[in-house]
Design an enzyme around this catalytic site. Structure first.
Site, mmCIF file in Angstrom:
data_model
loop_
_atom_site.group_PDB
_atom_site.id
_atom_site.type_symbol
_atom_site.label_atom_id
_atom_site.label_comp_id
_atom_site.label_asym_id
_atom_site.label_seq_id
_atom_site.Cartn_x
_atom_site.Cartn_y
_atom_site.Cartn_z
ATOM 1 N N HIS A 108 0.829 -1.209 0.000
ATOM 2 C CA HIS A 108 0.000 0.000 0.000
ATOM 3 C C HIS A 108 0.863 1.259 0.000
ATOM 4 C CE1 HIS A 108 -3.623 2.382 1.080
ATOM 5 N NE2 HIS A 108 -2.746 3.139 1.722
ATOM 6 N N GLU A 109 1.802 1.311 0.932
ATOM 7 C CA GLU A 109 2.645 2.509 1.029
ATOM 8 C C GLU A 109 3.598 2.628 -0.155
ATOM 9 O OE1 GLU A 109 1.795 4.645 3.050
ATOM 10 O OE2 GLU A 109 0.525 3.445 4.356
ATOM 11 N N HIS A 132 1.875 4.611 -2.781
ATOM 12 C CA HIS A 132 1.996 6.048 -2.538
ATOM 13 C C HIS A 132 3.399 6.541 -2.884
ATOM 14 C CE1 HIS A 132 -1.895 6.382 -0.728
ATOM 15 N NE2 HIS A 132 -1.604 5.691 0.364
#
Length: 377
Positions: A29-30, A33
């Site tokens: 997920h990160e 980003h």
């Protein structure tokens, strides 16, 4: 004391697989980003798996601090100019930046780049789920059973509707049925909701009205689940259980389809909760994840991979909730900015973030209470 033992007794065999799975999902997920931010020209100050004190880490040549933190219940990417891990702009720091430096902050990037950077985290989770499912289908094939009824339980909803052994299910509410899994998936999310069922009986095509009954089932681990059921049974002879081999193109398509089923199933469940057709006690938190991870670990690697894919989709959906603090909240603020032609005022955004934090904290407390109540109940 027995209740305390019930809460903590399972941790020994369940904690490690849950930490591994959660860490993987948070990292992906990160990383979404991070990669989107770097591509957009935004400086990344920190990339953390976990919250709280840093356990270990290093700083790369771009000035990003990569770290593993103590509490493995999430993670964050902090961009240049952020006031906190929720990516609230630091107005004091931004005021002192040069135009060149401000362009390297999340708040100083063009609107579409900000939206892309924020959305990339949940999208990475969906992509991970597709990859996992595609890999499982590509290497192991897909278990298929035809939707042909072998038995109708006496007194069931199907019995009352006139379903008979030998019927081939063709559609449910005009939605085509290919396998018995399609039937389970559709019926289970519609307790007490009338369903129009089309069946083929010999050479005739019949339309039957059936209302699934709310039923509490228990899985092999003793976990209770509230679902809709109509009372039909299949067997090897009638349903022709088989494993269909898929090429990699078909496996990817099936991975996308399976991910879509989880998304629609989640929305169906939430709709049932809000309409009081299902209990909200299936909403779980960290304890549920730890417990389920340990249970799936006893079933082998494939079960753990499927759990990881399901949790990855859930993490992506959770972060897309239009709640300030979450990615969906940022996207909501960006949508408002696009409509207004300018962002909301700093005070308004700070107030929205406080409300969002309170909402997320309330959800976490509710989910944890569900978990504990189930364990000691």
């Amino acid at each position: 004391m027995d209740h305390i033992n019930a809460v903590f007794g399972f941790l020994g065999g369940s904690l490690l697989p849950s930490i591994i799975i959660l860490s993987l999902l948070v990292f992906i997920h990160e990383m979404g980003h991070y990669l989107a931010g770097r591509w957009s020209g935004i400086r990344v100050m920190a990339f953390s798996v976990g919250f709280g004190p840093e356990i270990l880490g290093y700083t790369d040549s771009h000035g990003t601090r990569w770290k593993l933190s103590l509490i493995p219940l999430g993670g964050y990417v902090r961009f240049f100019g952020d006031a906190d891990v929720a990516s609230q702009p630091d107005s004091d720091e931004l005021r002192d930046l040069t135009p060149e430096e401000r362009a390297q902050t999340l708040s100083g990037a063009p609107l579409w780049k900000r939206a892309f950077t924020v959305a990339a985290g949940p999208l990475a989770n969906f992509l991970l789920a597709i990859v996992i499912f595609a890999g499982v289908f590509g290497f192991n094939g897909k278990m298929v059973a035809d939707p042909i009824v072998a038995e109708v339980r006496a007194g069931s909803a199907a019995d009352a509707a006139g379903v008979r052994p030998g019927d081939l299910l063709l559609s449910l509410d005009d939605k085509s049925i290919q396998t018995f899994d399609d039937v389970i998936r559709y019926i289970s999310m519609r307790p007490e909701v009338p369903v129009v069922m089309t069946v083929q009986r010999d050479d005739a095509v019949l339309t039957l009205d059936v209302t699934p009954r709310r039923t509490v089932t228990t899985d092999r681990f003793g976990n209770e689940h509230e679902v809709g059921q109509i009372g039909i049974v299949i067997d090897q002879q009638s349903a022709n259980f088989r494993v269909e081999e898929l090429n990699w193109g078909q496996a990817i398509v099936e991975g996308v389809r399976q991910t879509g089923h989880i998304v629609t199933g989640t929305f169906d469940y939430l709709a049932n909760v809000f309409s009081a057709r299902m209990s909200p006690d299936q909403i779980g938190g960290p304890i549920r994840i730890v417990e389920t991870s340990g249970q799936m670990a006893t079933l082998g690697v494939l079960a753990l991979l499927n759990l990881a894919a399901v949790l990855s989709v859930s993490l992506g959906l959770l972060n897309l909730m239009p709640v300030p603090v979450l990615d969906g909240g940022h996207l909501l603020l960006y949508a408002i900015e696009a409509i207004r032609g300018k962002p909301l005022g700093q005070a308004t955004q700070e107030y929205a973030f406080r409300i969002g934090f309170a909402m997320i904290l309330s959800l976490m407390v509710f989910a944890t209470w569900n978990d504990i109540s189930r364990l000691i109940g």
